[in-house]
Design a protein around this motif. Structure first.
Motif, PDB file in Angstrom:
ATOM      1  N   GLY A   1       1.032  -1.477  -0.119  1.00 45.88           N
ATOM      2  CA  GLY A   1      -0.045  -0.058  -0.028  1.00 45.88           C
ATOM      3  C   GLY A   1       0.659   0.406  -0.316  1.00 45.88           C
ATOM      4  O   GLY A   1       0.522   2.381  -0.179  1.00 45.88           O
ATOM      5  N   ASN A   2       1.766   1.052   0.634  1.00 49.03           N
ATOM      6  CA  ASN A   2       3.093   2.339   0.560  1.00 49.03           C
ATOM      7  C   ASN A   2       3.518   2.352  -0.897  1.00 49.03           C
ATOM      8  O   ASN A   2       4.796   1.478  -1.541  1.00 49.03           O
ATOM      9  CB  ASN A   2       4.536   2.135   1.555  1.00 49.03           C
ATOM     10  CG  ASN A   2       4.592   3.463   1.567  1.00 49.03           C
ATOM     11  OD1 ASN A   2       5.347   4.536   0.442  1.00 49.03           O
ATOM     12  ND2 ASN A   2       6.335   2.977   2.516  1.00 49.03           N
ATOM     13  N   PRO A   3       3.067   3.786  -2.037  1.00 50.63           N
ATOM     14  CA  PRO A   3       3.478   3.363  -3.067  1.00 50.63           C
ATOM     15  C   PRO A   3       5.391   3.383  -2.977  1.00 50.63           C
ATOM     16  O   PRO A   3       5.792   3.103  -4.550  1.00 50.63           O
ATOM     17  CB  PRO A   3       3.491   4.046  -3.691  1.00 50.63           C
ATOM     18  CG  PRO A   3       2.916   5.289  -2.474  1.00 50.63           C
ATOM     19  CD  PRO A   3       2.745   4.814  -2.365  1.00 50.63           C
ATOM     20  N   ALA A   4       5.925   3.953  -2.777  1.00 57.61           N
ATOM     21  CA  ALA A   4       7.108   4.290  -2.233  1.00 57.61           C
ATOM     22  C   ALA A   4       8.378   2.888  -2.048  1.00 57.61           C
ATOM     23  O   ALA A   4       9.161   3.017  -1.792  1.00 57.61           O
ATOM     24  CB  ALA A   4       8.071   5.173  -1.253  1.00 57.61           C
ATOM     25  N   LEU A   5       7.837   1.957  -1.391  1.00 55.40           N
ATOM     26  CA  LEU A   5       8.174   0.192  -1.148  1.00 55.40           C
ATOM     27  C   LEU A   5       7.531  -0.658  -2.186  1.00 55.40           C
ATOM     28  O   LEU A   5       6.372  -1.015  -2.257  1.00 55.40           O
ATOM     29  CB  LEU A   5       7.472   0.761  -0.063  1.00 55.40           C
ATOM     30  CG  LEU A   5       7.782  -0.643   0.684  1.00 55.40           C
ATOM     31  CD1 LEU A   5       9.599  -0.777   1.112  1.00 55.40           C
ATOM     32  CD2 LEU A   5       7.758  -1.114   2.367  1.00 55.40           C
ATOM     33  N   GLY A   6       8.855  -0.951  -2.892  1.00 54.88           N
ATOM     34  CA  GLY A   6       8.859  -2.610  -3.619  1.00 54.88           C
ATOM     35  C   GLY A   6       8.712  -3.440  -2.912  1.00 54.88           C
ATOM     36  O   GLY A   6      10.032  -4.127  -2.068  1.00 54.88           O
ATOM     37  N   VAL A   7       7.625  -4.186  -2.723  1.00 56.41           N
ATOM     38  CA  VAL A   7       7.576  -5.643  -1.911  1.00 56.41           C
ATOM     39  C   VAL A   7       7.658  -6.811  -2.826  1.00 56.41           C
ATOM     40  O   VAL A   7       7.478  -6.925  -4.003  1.00 56.41           O
ATOM     41  CB  VAL A   7       6.361  -5.781  -1.867  1.00 56.41           C
ATOM     42  CG1 VAL A   7       5.823  -7.400  -1.336  1.00 56.41           C
ATOM     43  CG2 VAL A   7       5.755  -4.813  -0.990  1.00 56.41           C
ATOM     44  N   ILE A   8       8.874  -7.711  -2.762  1.00 59.67           N
ATOM     45  CA  ILE A   8       9.441  -8.521  -3.822  1.00 59.67           C
ATOM     46  C   ILE A   8       9.022  -9.794  -2.994  1.00 59.67           C
ATOM     47  O   ILE A   8       9.598 -10.121  -1.326  1.00 59.67           O
ATOM     48  CB  ILE A   8      10.999  -8.655  -3.540  1.00 59.67           C
ATOM     49  CG1 ILE A   8      11.358  -7.634  -4.691  1.00 59.67           C
ATOM     50  CG2 ILE A   8      11.121 -10.188  -4.587  1.00 59.67           C
ATOM     51  CD1 ILE A   8      12.295  -7.664  -4.926  1.00 59.67           C
ATOM     52  N   LEU A   9       8.339 -11.655  -3.392  1.00 61.13           N
ATOM     53  CA  LEU A   9       8.110 -12.689  -2.085  1.00 61.13           C
ATOM     54  C   LEU A   9       9.226 -13.497  -3.104  1.00 61.13           C
ATOM     55  O   LEU A   9       9.182 -13.363  -4.294  1.00 61.13           O
ATOM     56  CB  LEU A   9       6.993 -12.760  -2.450  1.00 61.13           C
ATOM     57  CG  LEU A   9       5.645 -12.581  -2.105  1.00 61.13           C
ATOM     58  CD1 LEU A   9       3.901 -12.932  -2.579  1.00 61.13           C
ATOM     59  CD2 LEU A   9       5.576 -12.524  -0.568  1.00 61.13           C
ATOM     60  N   LEU A  10       9.552 -13.799  -1.680  1.00 58.22           N
ATOM     61  CA  LEU A  10       9.966 -15.102  -1.775  1.00 58.22           C
ATOM     62  C   LEU A  10       9.030 -16.389  -1.852  1.00 58.22           C
ATOM     63  O   LEU A  10       8.773 -17.061  -0.547  1.00 58.22           O
ATOM     64  CB  LEU A  10      11.570 -15.113  -1.043  1.00 58.22           C
ATOM     65  CG  LEU A  10      12.371 -14.455  -1.163  1.00 58.22           C
ATOM     66  CD1 LEU A  10      13.540 -14.550   0.226  1.00 58.22           C
ATOM     67  CD2 LEU A  10      13.582 -15.442  -2.459  1.00 58.22           C
ATOM     68  N   VAL A  11       9.519 -17.276  -3.288  1.00 55.32           N
ATOM     69  CA  VAL A  11       8.052 -18.164  -2.573  1.00 55.32           C
ATOM     70  C   VAL A  11       8.654 -19.274  -2.745  1.00 55.32           C
ATOM     71  O   VAL A  11       9.407 -20.022  -3.343  1.00 55.32           O
ATOM     72  CB  VAL A  11       7.207 -18.042  -4.345  1.00 55.32           C
ATOM     73  CG1 VAL A  11       5.867 -19.067  -4.654  1.00 55.32           C
ATOM     74  CG2 VAL A  11       6.797 -16.706  -4.351  1.00 55.32           C
ATOM     75  N   ASP A  12       8.045 -20.638  -1.821  1.00 58.23           N
ATOM     76  CA  ASP A  12       9.157 -21.703  -2.181  1.00 58.23           C
ATOM     77  C   ASP A  12       8.070 -22.522  -3.202  1.00 58.23           C
ATOM     78  O   ASP A  12       7.200 -22.625  -3.547  1.00 58.23           O
ATOM     79  CB  ASP A  12       8.584 -22.480  -0.295  1.00 58.23           C
ATOM     80  CG  ASP A  12       6.821 -22.666   0.004  1.00 58.23           C
ATOM     81  OD1 ASP A  12       6.596 -22.329  -0.418  1.00 58.23           O
ATOM     82  OD2 ASP A  12       6.983 -22.363   0.966  1.00 58.23           O
ATOM     83  N   GLU A  13       7.829 -23.789  -3.122  1.00 64.40           N
ATOM     84  CA  GLU A  13       7.468 -24.599  -4.747  1.00 64.40           C
ATOM     85  C   GLU A  13       6.289 -24.825  -3.802  1.00 64.40           C
ATOM     86  O   GLU A  13       5.336 -25.055  -4.811  1.00 64.40           O
ATOM     87  CB  GLU A  13       8.324 -26.404  -4.369  1.00 64.40           C
ATOM     88  CG  GLU A  13       9.663 -26.411  -4.443  1.00 64.40           C
ATOM     89  CD  GLU A  13       9.355 -25.809  -6.304  1.00 64.40           C
ATOM     90  OE1 GLU A  13       8.705 -26.157  -7.197  1.00 64.40           O
ATOM     91  OE2 GLU A  13      10.754 -25.286  -7.052  1.00 64.40           O
ATOM     92  N   GLY A  14       5.818 -24.897  -2.720  1.00 67.40           N
ATOM     93  CA  GLY A  14       4.728 -25.522  -2.517  1.00 67.40           C
ATOM     94  C   GLY A  14       3.301 -24.059  -2.609  1.00 67.40           C
ATOM     95  O   GLY A  14       1.951 -24.145  -2.754  1.00 67.40           O
TER      96      GLY A  14
END
Length: 241
Positions: free
Chosen positions: A83-96
């Motif tokens: 929700g903060n446009p100045a913050l880039g969110v990256i997800l580390l996704v497991d196989e599940g």
């Protein structure tokens, strides 16, 4: 939480501030070391749970936050921070959680980067830099199983028409239950582009609609239940009247 003791400016010396929310100490130490040795990146800090992670981002104001998807199974944390446009969110996704539905939900909720948890360090750095400079990054490994070119069924009195790599991706996402807008979000293209791909898929598979196209694809082996890419077959392809 392991915050940087520097003043929490958005970019110190022009470097991209990176934070991490992950429950495994070795991962936290590893990303810290990776960021510290990478020119242009600045380590902001790490948190072991969502509550501390939110406070870390509020206080230290990183440019990028990397989140362990296991700590965010329903996407609430990533959606909140996105929700903060100045913050880039990256997800580390497991196989599940390596599914079209999870990725679509994440991207629709504002997540800008999705990478496999097993990603090699240089690719994680690439993802961080891409999200900061370009606003998005989707690990190619997330859709590799859907991306290989495949052949559609033989049309009556005509040659088989190959689906492009992108068309096969779109078809797999349709089979996973995604609508055009969600597919566009996952693939980082416009919904009009997806509509064009869908029209081409329907034509090549001689299908009446999306549901029929998925049925034809499974019957002919273009799609498989386990998501594996089938090999091109000989003259046993199923025709559609």
């Amino acid at each position: 939480m392991q915050p940087n003791t520097n003043q929490p400016t958005r970019q110190a010396n022009g470097a991209v501030g990176v934070a991490l929310i992950d429950h495994i100490p070795l991962v936290r130490e590893g990303l810290s070391a990776l960021v510290h040795r990478t020119p242009g990146l600045r380590w902001v800090g790490a948190a072991e749970n969502p509550a501390v992670g939110v406070r870390l981002c509020e206080r230290m104001r990183p440019d990028i936050v990397v989140i362990d998807a296991a700590l965010d199974p329903r996407g609430q944390l990533s959606h909140l921070l996105a929700g903060n446009p100045a913050l880039g969110v990256i997800l580390l996704v497991d196989e599940g959680r390596r599914t079209a539905e999870y990725v679509a939900s994440a991207v629709t909720g504002g997540v800008r980067g999705v990478v496999l948890r097993s990603v090699q360090p240089p690719l994680l750095v690439k993802a961080i830099q891409a999200v900061h400079s370009e606003g998005r990054y989707l690990d190619a490994a997330m859709t590799a199983a859907m991306a290989a070119p495949v052949l559609g069924p033989r049309r009556p009195n005509g040659p088989r028409q190959p689906l492009s790599r992108r068309e096969h991706q779109v078809l797999q996402l349709i089979a996973d239950g995604l609508e055009n807008q969600a597919i566009a979000n996952v693939l980082f293209v416009s919904v009009e582009t997806i509509r064009t791909h869908v029209k081409s898929i329907l034509r090549k598979l001689a299908s009446r609609d999306r549901t029929h196209a998925v049925a034809v694809a499974f019957r002919s082996g273009v799609l498989t239940l386990d998501g594996a890419v089938p090999c091109a077959r000989g003259g046993n392809d199923v025709g559609v009247r």
